[in-house]
Structures are given as C-alpha cells and as structure tokens.
Design a protein around this motif. Structure first.
Motif, PDB file in Angstrom:
ATOM      1  N   PHE A 197       1.513  -1.294   0.005  1.00 42.58           N
ATOM      2  CA  PHE A 197      -0.043  -0.239   0.065  1.00 42.58           C
ATOM      3  C   PHE A 197       0.494   1.294  -0.089  1.00 42.58           C
ATOM      4  O   PHE A 197       1.767   1.178   0.538  1.00 42.58           O
ATOM      5  CB  PHE A 197      -1.137   0.451   0.894  1.00 42.58           C
ATOM      6  CG  PHE A 197      -1.860  -1.404   1.148  1.00 42.58           C
ATOM      7  CD1 PHE A 197      -3.200  -1.272   0.385  1.00 42.58           C
ATOM      8  CD2 PHE A 197      -2.361  -2.017   2.088  1.00 42.58           C
ATOM      9  CE1 PHE A 197      -4.203  -1.559  -0.179  1.00 42.58           C
ATOM     10  CE2 PHE A 197      -2.505  -3.374   2.190  1.00 42.58           C
ATOM     11  CZ  PHE A 197      -4.089  -3.283   1.195  1.00 42.58           C
ATOM     12  N   GLY A 198       0.222   2.287  -0.390  1.00 44.28           N
ATOM     13  CA  GLY A 198       1.134   3.387   0.094  1.00 44.28           C
ATOM     14  C   GLY A 198       2.451   3.974  -1.521  1.00 44.28           C
ATOM     15  O   GLY A 198       3.040   4.410  -1.373  1.00 44.28           O
ATOM     16  N   GLU A 199       2.052   2.560  -2.469  1.00 47.29           N
ATOM     17  CA  GLU A 199       3.461   2.790  -3.393  1.00 47.29           C
ATOM     18  C   GLU A 199       2.512   3.322  -4.698  1.00 47.29           C
ATOM     19  O   GLU A 199       1.150   2.635  -5.134  1.00 47.29           O
ATOM     20  CB  GLU A 199       3.298   1.661  -3.468  1.00 47.29           C
ATOM     21  CG  GLU A 199       4.805   0.778  -4.735  1.00 47.29           C
ATOM     22  CD  GLU A 199       5.864   2.007  -4.182  1.00 47.29           C
ATOM     23  OE1 GLU A 199       6.475   3.390  -5.095  1.00 47.29           O
ATOM     24  OE2 GLU A 199       6.884   1.574  -3.576  1.00 47.29           O
ATOM     25  N   THR A 200       3.142   3.285  -5.838  1.00 51.22           N
ATOM     26  CA  THR A 200       2.883   3.948  -7.285  1.00 51.22           C
ATOM     27  C   THR A 200       3.303   3.197  -8.120  1.00 51.22           C
ATOM     28  O   THR A 200       5.296   2.974  -7.737  1.00 51.22           O
ATOM     29  CB  THR A 200       2.698   5.525  -7.657  1.00 51.22           C
ATOM     30  OG1 THR A 200       3.755   5.651  -7.542  1.00 51.22           O
ATOM     31  CG2 THR A 200       1.308   5.180  -6.750  1.00 51.22           C
ATOM     32  N   VAL A 201       3.446   2.800  -9.174  1.00 56.63           N
ATOM     33  CA  VAL A 201       4.594   2.810 -10.434  1.00 56.63           C
ATOM     34  C   VAL A 201       4.682   4.347 -11.266  1.00 56.63           C
ATOM     35  O   VAL A 201       3.724   5.095 -11.838  1.00 56.63           O
ATOM     36  CB  VAL A 201       3.583   1.695 -11.411  1.00 56.63           C
ATOM     37  CG1 VAL A 201       4.588   1.997 -12.732  1.00 56.63           C
ATOM     38  CG2 VAL A 201       3.888   0.200 -10.809  1.00 56.63           C
TER      39      VAL A 201
END
Length: 383
Positions: A116-120
């Motif tokens: 969670f709290g992660e983006t590409v």
C-alpha cells in the motif's frame, strides 16, 4: 506485477496463484478502499466467486434488499420494484464493493504481496520481461504487468498514449458517500427520483446509509471539483427535503464524498507485449451495466485459465482477449442503450417512463433481465 488492489487486481492475484504465479500488487492508497457503492453480483461474476469458495463469506456480508421504493421530490410514491421480479430464480447477492474487496484480499495466499502507499512511475517491456519502476526507487523485473488501476488508468495511458477517443462519456455523473441514518428511515432501499437526477439510499448493517447520486450533466471535469458537497447541493436544490438534509449532514460530519463521471472505455486492444489491462482500466462498463464487478471477477478467472494452458504469456493474453471481447462488446452495447433512458431529463420523459414502469407486466421485465444474465453466463461458458 499488478497495479491496483481493487476487484480486478485482487481477483487476478487469486487466480494467478492457482496456476503457479507469484504476484506483487501495488496500491497507491494507504489501505483497502473503505467506501463504495452497493453492487449486485449475479451471472458470470457470481459463478466465479462460487468457484473461489467465497460465497459463504460474501453472503454473510450481503444485504437483503426485497424492493426499491421510488419517490418523487414531494415524497409521493412513484413505484415499487421488487428485485425478484427482475432476477427471478437466478442466484444474486447485494453487497458493498468494499466488502467484496475485503473478502478478496483476505482470501489471497502467501504467494501474493500487497504494497500500500506505492505507485508505478514507469515501465519498459523488454520482450522477455517488464522492468517496472516504483516510486520508492525500486525496479521490479516482472514476467507480466497487469494494469487494474481503474478507468483513469495510468497503465493504459502509458501503454497506449493519451486516452482521447477511448473515453466514451455516457452523459452522467455519480457520487457516493456514507451518512448516519435518520430515525425516520424505515426501508432498506429508497430512491428519490426527479427529472435528470436520482438519489438512492441503502440501509447498512451499522446504522448508516450508503448514498448514491446519479445525474445527467453535459459539463466536463466535475470530478475535479474542490468542494464536492457544494456541487451535490447545487444538483439537489429541487430534490426532496430528505435528500438535502442528508447532504447537509454528510457535509457537516466531514464524510468523504466521491464524485466521478460514468464513462466507458472502448479500446481496440487490451494488451501489448507483456502488459495487460484488466477490469475498468480495459473496458469500464459503468454502473449502468450492472456487471462491472462481475466481469472483473470473471475476466480474472479467464486470464488464469489462459495462462494455465499456455507457456507463452503473450499468447495467453491474446487468448484471454479473444474469449472476453464478445462478452464485453455485448455488455457495452446494452449499457449504451440503457444510458439513453436511465434517468430521463425532461419532465415529460420522466413521467412517461414512470407510467410505463408502473403498468408494464412484471413478468416482461423479469424475462428481459433474467434472459440477459443467462445469455452472459452461457456466452462465458461457451467461450
């Protein structure tokens, strides 16, 4: 690598685990989304969750909705629609989207990790794998990248360029939020209808209501409004006093209000190399179809089956699309037809629609809806 911990992304992780894949799911939110509209699970999606062994858990979280009472802006009853008149003897679950997502997340095996709290921030298909860059600075080497990041998908725009003509607005916006139920709320499901606007309220298990507004609006970009409560109040200025009171209550409590457009996605292809779009990112059906979540579940199962029978992921993605596209095309065509009469804009069309619905034999409606769902089930099985 799966982008998005919604229905499509989590279902994909579940089915890929069954055919020997290990998945990393990245979700930009800090946790599973807690708010969500009520959805009906029937047809192919219902059959899929049955094969996943989730029916008992979902039934425990489901809601019994026998009928929907429609009232006008003065409170007069327009009509009553009983669900069994529509779905007849077909299996059906009324469940909140967040409860479905929670059940999917809890059912994942240890081979699936959610961050969670992660983006590409970018990706590059190398032919033999995909290099996926994350905001944390890590680059993940993935055999397959699945974009299940919703109809405003970053993955889709990176893969195919600006959205352009693939976005097909249906001419509506919707809004969802939760609010405490007033003491005088005595039915499980009530709708306040008026020309161009529908406000619906579902009684939840915790003494709150799930509210949803749908309205016609030619303007663009309303989802970017800084003050969504004020926007909704302007839409509801002529609505029933109960609608306006619940909006004031939600605004005063600071309850989060979500606003977005009803927009379908129409793409000539859903994959390129080792990158695949899944669910709303590929073919958003909108809530008009009644099958968005169900087809996200069913398409994840189809993807797992395609990967099981093929050693080459690229070949598997082509097989998955060939099987799924006729079903999605049928549902999108139905959504376009339904959108034209979903919420009548003029007072004349509004009253005419209500008259027809009140006086049409329920057996006709039941045959129409149940035959449509059965046809979708058979089409999935045949393919």
């Amino acid at each position: 690598m799966i982008v998005g911990a919604g229905v499509a992304g989590l279902a994909a992780a579940w089915w890929l685990d069954k055919v020997g894949w290990r998945s990393l799911v990245v979700e930009r939110a800090p946790g599973l989304r807690q708010n969500g509209y009520m959805l009906g699970l029937s047809g192919p999606g219902f059959e899929t969750v049955g094969r996943m062994g989730l029916l008992d858990k979902l039934e425990a979280a489901s809601y019994r909705i026998d009928e929907n009472v429609y009232r006008d802006s003065s409170g007069r009853e327009l009509l009553r629609l009983r669900y069994r008149d529509f779905i007849r003897d077909l299996p059906y679950l009324a469940i909140r989207r967040n409860d479905l997502v929670q059940a999917l997340a809890e059912s994942l095996s240890d081979t699936a990790e959610i961050r969670f709290g992660e983006t590409v921030t970018g990706f590059e298909d190398k032919g033999t794998h995909v290099d996926v860059a994350l905001e944390c600075g890590e680059t993940v080497k993935a055999d397959l990248l699945i974009g299940a990041d919703g109809f405003r998908s970053y993955t889709r725009q990176t893969l195919f360029g600006p959205d352009g003509d693939c976005l097909q607005p249906l001419g509506y916006y919707f809004s969802v939020y939760d609010v405490d139920a007033p003491k005088q709320f005595e039915t499980d499901f009530v709708s306040y209808a008026e020309p161009g606007h529908l406000a619906e309220y579902y009684a939840l298990h915790d003494g709150r209501l799930a509210a949803m507004h749908v309205w016609r609006d030619p303007r663009s970009g309303l989802e970017r409004s800084d003050d969504k409560a004020t926007l909704l109040k302007s839409i509801s200025v002529g609505s029933h006093p109960q609608v306006r009171a619940l909006l004031d209550q939600a605004d005063g409590a600071g309850d989060p209000i979500i606003v977005d457009s009803l927009t379908m996605i129409d793409l000539p292809r859903w994959s390129k190399g080792r990158v695949l779009l899944l669910g709303d990112a590929a073919h958003c059906l909108t809530l008009v179809s009644g099958q968005g979540a169900g087809m996200a579940l069913a398409s994840a199962e189809m993807l797992g089956e395609a990967l099981r029978v093929s050693d080459d992921p690229v070949t598997a993605l082509g097989r998955h699309e060939a099987r799924l596209r006729p079903i999605i095309g049928r549902l999108q065509a139905r959504s376009r037809k339904m959108a034209a009469i979903f919420i009548p804009q003029s007072p004349f069309a509004f009253h005419l629609r209500n008259f027809v619905m009140r006086n049409m034999p329920r057996a006709w409606l039941g045959r129409y809806f149940s035959s449509a769902i059965r046809a979708e089930i058979e089409l999935v099985r045949m393919r």
